[in-house]
Each structure stands twice: as structure tokens, then as C-alpha cells.
Write a protein that holds these residues in place. Sequence first.
Motif, mmCIF file in Angstrom:
data_model
loop_
_atom_site.group_PDB
_atom_site.id
_atom_site.type_symbol
_atom_site.label_atom_id
_atom_site.label_comp_id
_atom_site.label_asym_id
_atom_site.label_seq_id
_atom_site.Cartn_x
_atom_site.Cartn_y
_atom_site.Cartn_z
ATOM 1 N N VAL A 42 4.428 -11.905 8.214
ATOM 2 C CA VAL A 42 4.550 -10.704 8.685
ATOM 3 C C VAL A 42 4.913 -9.841 7.577
ATOM 4 N N LEU A 43 5.929 -10.337 6.779
ATOM 5 C CA LEU A 43 6.633 -9.673 5.611
ATOM 6 C C LEU A 43 5.565 -9.375 4.486
ATOM 7 N N ALA A 44 4.795 -10.652 4.222
ATOM 8 C CA ALA A 44 3.876 -10.689 3.051
ATOM 9 C C ALA A 44 2.797 -9.387 3.660
ATOM 10 N N THR A 45 2.236 -9.487 4.989
ATOM 11 C CA THR A 45 1.172 -8.642 5.251
ATOM 12 C C THR A 45 1.855 -7.125 5.072
ATOM 13 N N ARG A 46 3.090 -7.105 5.527
ATOM 14 C CA ARG A 46 3.503 -5.331 5.363
ATOM 15 C C ARG A 46 3.478 -5.053 3.855
ATOM 16 N N LEU A 47 3.991 -6.092 2.933
ATOM 17 C CA LEU A 47 3.978 -5.713 1.595
ATOM 18 C C LEU A 47 2.669 -5.523 0.836
ATOM 19 N N VAL A 48 1.857 -6.596 1.262
ATOM 20 C CA VAL A 48 0.667 -6.239 0.630
ATOM 21 C C VAL A 48 -0.277 -5.005 1.100
ATOM 22 N N LEU A 49 -0.042 -4.819 2.627
ATOM 23 C CA LEU A 49 -0.568 -3.506 3.036
ATOM 24 C C LEU A 49 0.087 -2.237 2.766
ATOM 25 N N GLY A 50 1.287 -2.360 2.363
ATOM 26 C CA GLY A 50 2.271 -1.208 1.902
ATOM 27 C C GLY A 50 1.649 -0.898 0.383
ATOM 28 N N LEU A 51 1.409 -1.984 -0.321
ATOM 29 C CA LEU A 51 0.959 -1.979 -1.815
ATOM 30 C C LEU A 51 -0.585 -1.379 -1.873
ATOM 31 N N ALA A 52 -1.385 -1.817 -0.989
ATOM 32 C CA ALA A 52 -2.683 -1.138 -0.694
ATOM 33 C C ALA A 52 -2.638 0.168 -0.430
ATOM 34 N N GLY A 53 -1.894 0.416 0.608
ATOM 35 C CA GLY A 53 -1.872 1.930 0.972
ATOM 36 C C GLY A 53 -1.175 2.774 0.049
ATOM 37 N N GLY A 54 -0.355 2.504 -0.830
ATOM 38 C CA GLY A 54 0.268 3.186 -1.995
ATOM 39 C C GLY A 54 -0.940 3.356 -3.002
ATOM 40 N N LEU A 55 -1.528 2.273 -3.275
ATOM 41 C CA LEU A 55 -2.496 2.486 -4.431
ATOM 42 C C LEU A 55 -3.760 3.551 -3.941
ATOM 43 N N ALA A 56 -4.094 3.346 -2.534
ATOM 44 C CA ALA A 56 -5.152 4.229 -1.947
ATOM 45 C C ALA A 56 -4.696 5.740 -2.331
ATOM 46 N N LEU A 57 -3.362 5.958 -1.702
ATOM 47 C CA LEU A 57 -2.808 7.233 -1.645
ATOM 48 C C LEU A 57 -2.850 7.846 -3.178
ATOM 49 N N ILE A 58 -2.311 7.148 -4.147
ATOM 50 C CA ILE A 58 -2.361 7.586 -5.360
ATOM 51 C C ILE A 58 -3.881 7.689 -6.033
ATOM 52 N N GLY A 59 -4.714 6.888 -5.744
ATOM 53 C CA GLY A 59 -5.965 7.032 -6.028
ATOM 54 C C GLY A 59 -6.850 8.399 -5.364
ATOM 55 N N LEU A 60 -6.267 8.636 -4.138
ATOM 56 C CA LEU A 60 -6.739 9.793 -3.485
ATOM 57 C C LEU A 60 -6.271 11.144 -4.190
ATOM 58 N N VAL A 61 -5.077 10.854 -4.619
ATOM 59 C CA VAL A 61 -4.221 12.298 -5.228
ATOM 60 C C VAL A 61 -5.098 12.445 -6.411
ATOM 61 N N VAL A 62 -5.238 11.446 -7.199
ATOM 62 C CA VAL A 62 -5.932 11.641 -8.734
ATOM 63 C C VAL A 62 -7.422 12.104 -8.318
ATOM 64 N N LEU A 63 -7.948 11.613 -7.371
ATOM 65 C CA LEU A 63 -9.127 11.960 -7.142
ATOM 66 C C LEU A 63 -9.443 13.408 -6.977
ATOM 67 N N LEU A 64 -8.338 13.853 -6.297
ATOM 68 C CA LEU A 64 -8.502 15.429 -5.891
ATOM 69 C C LEU A 64 -8.479 16.294 -7.076
ATOM 70 N N THR A 65 -7.880 15.798 -8.095
ATOM 71 C CA THR A 65 -7.951 16.384 -9.502
ATOM 72 C C THR A 65 -9.142 16.372 -10.255
ATOM 73 N N PHE A 66 -10.131 15.587 -9.979
ATOM 74 C CA PHE A 66 -11.312 15.550 -10.561
ATOM 75 C C PHE A 66 -12.343 16.523 -10.002
ATOM 76 N N PRO A 67 -13.017 16.946 -11.104
ATOM 77 C CA PRO A 67 -14.357 17.784 -10.950
ATOM 78 C C PRO A 67 -15.306 17.207 -10.004
ATOM 79 N N ILE A 68 -16.133 18.109 -9.282
ATOM 80 C CA ILE A 68 -17.094 17.424 -8.255
ATOM 81 C C ILE A 68 -18.261 17.857 -8.832
ATOM 82 N N ARG A 69 -19.267 17.060 -9.015
ATOM 83 C CA ARG A 69 -20.673 17.210 -9.321
ATOM 84 C C ARG A 69 -21.557 17.087 -8.132
ATOM 85 N N LEU A 70 -22.036 18.156 -7.582
ATOM 86 C CA LEU A 70 -23.246 17.847 -6.186
ATOM 87 C C LEU A 70 -24.707 17.699 -6.632
#
Length: 207
Positions: A179-207
Motif C-alpha cells: 500500500v505504501l509503495a503504491t501510494r508513493l508511486v501514484l503520488g510521484l506519477a500524479g506529481g509529474l503529471a501535474l507538473i507536465g500539465l502546468v508546463v504544457l499550458l505554457t506551450f503555444p498551440i498549433r492547430l
Amino acid sequence: MDESAPAPKHSEMHELVAVILLSLVAVLTAWCGFESSKWGGDSSVAFSAASAARIEAADHDGQARDARGFDLAVYTQWVLAQTGGDTALADYIEERFSPEFAIAFDAWQADGEQESGPFRMPEYVPPGTEEAAEATARADASTKDALDFNEKGDNYSLMTVMFALVLFLAAIAQRGISVLATRLVLGLAGGLALIGLVVLLTFPIRL
């Protein structure tokens, strides 16, 4: 009882979080791939435009070089006629100066012939000179755009690598670890996903 095994309710919650994370990051990864492809295409188009403009500039520069060579040859004959005291021939040759050289020649004489020759006058602009400069400027601008587009595409490609890491961590969290390892891994994955999403929002969009 194995205390390292997650309780059923924990397992279901962790699985739900992992599935949501996997789904969200899969969409973000696809979006990054799409944007990287679009910016890469723009970069290729801009590089092609720069190449075409440089070829055009070379053609115009060759035209200007030929015109300069012709004017130099005619001017040399004029100098020889003047030196030899044959004013009639000098006048005859002068009447056959190219329009561009005639302007510089008149400016040179009006200036008291202070420069070493009409070719040194700013008024002398053989045909093709301005066109070559304009084409070179377009080529430089297109090259700058191409490099900028390429950098934007690379940024999106880098984000796909980061989201791939998130997918990997989310998948690991579903492999029956504690359980502890699962939470740590999911927390790390969620943190990276959130960071990636925030950074992604700063990128210009080309449609």
C-alpha cells in the motif's frame, strides 16, 4: 496474514486513481505527439522556404555580379579613351553606360571625382542587388522561424517522454506492491503529471 498486501478498498481506490491517471496522461501524450508533428511540419516548410529564398538570392547576386562586370569593362574602355585624349570615343562610350552605372557616374563627376571610381559611389546599384538583399533577408527570417518551430516541436516531444514516465509509474502502481509503495508511486506519477500539465499550458498551440 500478509500485512504488505493492500486491503481490498485500498486496492480498488488505487486502481481507480491509476486508471484515471493513465487515461488522462494517454490523452496528453497523444496531444503532445500531435503538436510535435504540427510544429515539425511548420519547421520543414520554413526550412524549404529559406532554401528557396537563398537560391533566389544567389541568382540575383549572380545577375548583379554580371552587370557589374559589364559596367567595369565599359568603364575601362572609357578610361582608356580619356587617357588617350580621344574625347569623341569617350563620349560615345559614355552614352552606352547602363542606366544604373550612368547614375553613379554622374554622381561621381558631380562630387568632383573624389572617390576612386563610380563603383565606389552609393548611387551605384547594379540590377539584382536589391533583389538579392531582399531574398537574403527572407531566407534569414525563414531560417529563424524554422529554428523556432523546431524548438517548439522538440519541447512537445520532451513532454511525451515525461508523460511516458508517468504511464510507466502508473502501471507499476497496479502490480500488487505494498500500500505504501503504491501510494508513493501514484503520488510521484500524479506529481509529474501535474507538473507536465502546468508546463504544457505554457506551450503555444498549433492547430
